[in-house]
Scaffold this motif. Structure first.
Motif, PDB file in Angstrom:
ATOM      1  N   ASP A  19      -6.341  -8.655  26.307  1.00  0.00           N
ATOM      2  CA  ASP A  19      -7.434  -7.480  25.668  1.00  0.00           C
ATOM      3  C   ASP A  19      -8.698  -7.909  26.480  1.00  0.00           C
ATOM      4  O   ASP A  19      -9.025  -8.998  26.887  1.00  0.00           O
ATOM      5  N   GLY A  20      -9.610  -6.794  26.241  1.00  0.00           N
ATOM      6  CA  GLY A  20     -11.034  -7.274  26.708  1.00  0.00           C
ATOM      7  C   GLY A  20     -11.589  -6.473  28.279  1.00  0.00           C
ATOM      8  O   GLY A  20     -12.595  -6.517  28.443  1.00  0.00           O
ATOM      9  N   ARG A  38     -14.571  -3.874  27.552  1.00  0.00           N
ATOM     10  CA  ARG A  38     -15.761  -4.646  27.263  1.00  0.00           C
ATOM     11  C   ARG A  38     -16.229  -5.348  28.765  1.00  0.00           C
ATOM     12  O   ARG A  38     -17.380  -5.295  29.093  1.00  0.00           O
ATOM     13  N   ARG A  66      -6.358   6.822  23.421  1.00  0.00           N
ATOM     14  CA  ARG A  66      -7.866   6.649  24.247  1.00  0.00           C
ATOM     15  C   ARG A  66      -7.987   8.188  24.971  1.00  0.00           C
ATOM     16  O   ARG A  66      -7.030   8.845  25.276  1.00  0.00           O
TER      17      ARG A  66
HETATM   18 MG    MG Z   1      -9.146  -3.849  23.189  1.00  0.00          MG
END
Ligand code: MG
Ligand code: IPE
Ligand code: IPE
Length: 249
Positions: free
Chosen positions: A29-30, A33, A80
């Motif tokens: 995850d990430g 960002r 998404r």
């Molecule tokens: Mg995420």
């Protein structure tokens, strides 16, 4: 059960024993960002994350991890924007083509967990070929969770058991934890000892709900594209200090 392995501690320059988990899960995850911080489109974060995935997979295999399960795409990730989903599908395809052509001598067994029937026929073909090509290897088992959702998986197992009961093949009393586990995508594999979630989120996001009943969790602040083998070492070190009681004393 986890086993001991000796790992060189670079800082101390000497060997030390740590308990290596047999099965590691990673919620990758990430990526979004990471891209946002750099003013890049989210897809650039996924490309960088795919590179981290390659590095960490190789590292886990090298240090002797037996099972690695990576969360690549959840049943909820279809929500998404289309361009992001399309970019992820392109990356999956690229990885599978690479796995089929470049990794011919590899020892890693590649499996897929999740409902892969939702993917394009081309991707499904690559998934089948990669599974088939690697199934007789003797190295680490890499489970790629794609269109995976644990609730979906639990429902699938429940429906299959219900229809077996309905047809008279088994009775209600035959339903045990073992039978239930054998209906999950991870059938025959040990439960994860350790699940790592980078990017600092303290949640499970529909990953291995049944299987993680006694899993140790390590949450790390690093975003997945920045995650290094040193970060994995750090997680392993934290894991080796945990006292797993499994409800005992
Ligand atoms: Mg995420
Ligand atoms: C994980 O990174 C990759 C997938 C879910 C496919 P994210 O895309 O969730 O990144 P963040 O959480 O938005 O930063
Ligand atoms: C979990 O991450 C799924 C994957 C890493 C593939 P998400 O980014 O989708 O999870 P939430 O939405 O933050 O819970």
């Amino acid at each position: 059960m986890p086993f001991l392995f000796t790992r060189r501690n670079k800082a101390k320059g000497k060997g030390e024993n740590i308990v290596l988990p047999q099965h590691i899960g990673i919620i990758m995850d990430g990526n979004g960002r990471w891209a946002k911080k750099r003013g890049l489109p989210r897809s650039a974060g996924h490309t960088a994350g795919a590179q981290t995935f390659r590095t960490i997979t190789r590292y886990c295999s090298d240090i002797g991890v037996k099972y690695l399960t990576v969360y690549a795409f959840s049943t909820e990730n279809w929500k998404r924007p289309k361009e992001e989903v399309d970019a992820l599908m392109r990356l999956f395809k690229q990885y599978l083509v690479e796995a089929l052509t470049d990794f011919k001598d590899d020892s890693i067994v590649v499996r897929f967990i999740g409902d892969t029937t939702a993917f394009s026929p081309e991707l499904q073909k690559l998934i089948r070929e990669t599974t088939e090509e690697s199934k007789d290897r003797d190295g680490m088992v890499l489970n790629i969770a794609m269109n995976y959702g644990s609730r979906d998986e639990i429902l699938m197992a429940t429906k299959s058991i219900a229809s077996r009961v309905q047809s008279g093949e088994i009775s209600v009393d035959d339903i045990t934890e073992e039978l239930f586990s054998s209906g999950l995508y991870t059938a025959g594999q040990p439960d994860p000892d350790l699940v790592i979630r980078p990017s600092g989120e303290y949640r499970i996001s529909n990953f291995l709900l049944w299987q993680s009943a006694y899993t140790e969790f390590v949450i790390m602040d690093k975003l997945w594209p920045d995650f290094t083998t040193e970060d994995l070492d750090k997680a392993l070190e934290l894991f080796s200090k945990r006292n797993r009681r499994f409800g005992g004393v």
